[in-house]
Design a protein around this motif. Structure first.
Motif, PDB file in Angstrom:
ATOM      1  N   ASN A  46       0.828  -1.205   0.000  1.00  0.00           N
ATOM      2  CA  ASN A  46       0.000   0.000   0.000  1.00  0.00           C
ATOM      3  C   ASN A  46       0.859   1.251   0.000  1.00  0.00           C
ATOM      4  O   ASN A  46       1.889   1.319   0.682  1.00  0.00           O
ATOM      5  N   ALA A  47       0.426   2.244  -0.757  1.00  0.00           N
ATOM      6  CA  ALA A  47       1.057   3.561  -0.754  1.00  0.00           C
ATOM      7  C   ALA A  47       0.127   4.530  -1.465  1.00  0.00           C
ATOM      8  O   ALA A  47      -0.527   4.166  -2.446  1.00  0.00           O
ATOM      9  N   ALA A  48       0.058   5.755  -0.961  1.00  0.00           N
ATOM     10  CA  ALA A  48      -0.765   6.792  -1.579  1.00  0.00           C
ATOM     11  C   ALA A  48      -0.106   8.143  -1.342  1.00  0.00           C
ATOM     12  O   ALA A  48       0.614   8.327  -0.358  1.00  0.00           O
ATOM     13  N   VAL A  49      -0.365   9.067  -2.245  1.00  0.00           N
ATOM     14  CA  VAL A  49       0.127  10.438  -2.103  1.00  0.00           C
ATOM     15  C   VAL A  49      -1.057  11.382  -2.111  1.00  0.00           C
ATOM     16  O   VAL A  49      -1.927  11.298  -2.991  1.00  0.00           O
ATOM     17  N   VAL A  50      -1.106  12.266  -1.139  1.00  0.00           N
ATOM     18  CA  VAL A  50      -2.044  13.384  -1.146  1.00  0.00           C
ATOM     19  C   VAL A  50      -1.251  14.604  -1.589  1.00  0.00           C
ATOM     20  O   VAL A  50      -0.313  15.030  -0.910  1.00  0.00           O
ATOM     21  N   GLU A  51      -1.614  15.137  -2.742  1.00  0.00           N
ATOM     22  CA  GLU A  51      -0.867  16.238  -3.357  1.00  0.00           C
ATOM     23  C   GLU A  51      -1.590  17.557  -3.169  1.00  0.00           C
ATOM     24  O   GLU A  51      -2.806  17.646  -3.356  1.00  0.00           O
TER      25      GLU A  51
END
Length: 295
Positions: free
Chosen positions: A14-19
């Motif tokens: 799992n990995a996510a970016v909030v930009e």
């Protein structure tokens, strides 16, 4: 305006970016994937990984942290050494987190429920989830510099816009995976989001009749396991009924099991909840090996 880039979601990593679209900076949530996939999917999303301003760790399980050390060392070669936020209990359960931060001289900062982490012009508010980890969190991300009314754009090309949020409200992304139930604290944190990322891990019937041993099935379905499709849809319906999703533009199903679910059922359940409320938000599903971006 903020964007959510789900780089990978599932038991394989799992990995996510909030930009922050205004600044081009972002916050990385977990890193259970390899450096190659992290860099490649950031590039596909149009996000420069060297602009990661902080790393937030939801909990200590390997599918959320196993790639952290290699990823941080790769980021350091790009000139990026972001601080890492994780709770003391999580660090004690997964010493590799401190080792990863130490390998590049990154600050390892304590994270507690109720904390607000400021990075990249974003405030990340941590809330507890119910999972069989040392400690586990979800996050409510708020754009610290622009109201939600300025966050134009649909979740996907051609997707209809929902009711306009209050002009003075902040843009909000709510992010919750790895929880067996939606606690009152989590329910409150999910309300008012423009983008909602919610776990929809398993189909109850598929889990019951699937290949897993009974103790594993019991763990997944427990209050400290993972949300089912029905539970995710019920939480969305509750938010809609209470007016907690009036400004919602898109919802994305997270942490979908590849053994006890498929990528159709979560979307159908969430879409049915929206249709029953007459709400025009769009629905997406996060994948294990494919980028999904929402704006």
């Amino acid at each position: 305006m903020m964007r959510l880039h789900v780089l990978a979601s599932g038991s394989g990593g799992n990995a996510a970016v909030v930009e922050n679209a205004r600044t081009g900076e972002g916050v990385l949530v977990d890193c259970g994937i390899c450096k190659r996939d992290l860099i490649a999917r950031c590039a596909e999303a149009g996000f420069d990984p060297a602009r990661i301003a902080a790393v937030l760790i939801t909990h200590d399980h390997g599918d959320h942290v196993r790639g952290l050390g290699v990823a941080l060392r790769g980021l350091a070669r790009l000139g990026c050494v972001p601080p890492v936020y994780a709770s003391g209990a999580v660090c004690a359960a997964a010493p590799a987190i401190a080792e990863a931060a130490g390998s590049v001289g990154a600050d390892l900062r304590a994270l507690r429920a109720g904390d607000a982490v400021s990075a990249a012009g974003i405030e990340a508010h941590a809330f507890r989830t119910s999972h069989d980890a040392a400690e586990s969190f979800g996050f409510r991300f708020e754009d610290a510099g622009a109201p939600a009314g300025a966050a134009a754009g649909a979740a996907t090309p051609g997707a209809p816009a929902s009711a306009a949020p209050d002009a003075g409200a902040r843009d909000v992304i709510a992010f919750m995976t790895d929880t067996g139930v939606v606690t009152p604290e989590a329910h409150e944190a999910l309300a008012g989001a423009r983008l909602l990322a919610i776990e929809s891990n398993h189909d109850a019937a598929m889990l019951e009749h699937g290949p897993y041993p009974w103790p594993v099935k019991r763990r997944i379905a427990s209050d400290r396991g993972h949300l089912s499709n029905d539970q995710a849809a019920a939480e969305l319906a509750a938010l809609l009924a209470e007016g907690g999703a009036d400004g919602l533009r898109a919802v994305v199903a997270m942490h979908v099991s590849q053994e006890n679910n498929d990528y159709r059922r979560p979307a159908e359940g969430l879409a049915a909840a929206l249709a029953a409320a007459g709400h025009p938000a769009s629905v997406a599903v996060a994948y294990q090996s494919r980028l999904v971006s929402l704006a």
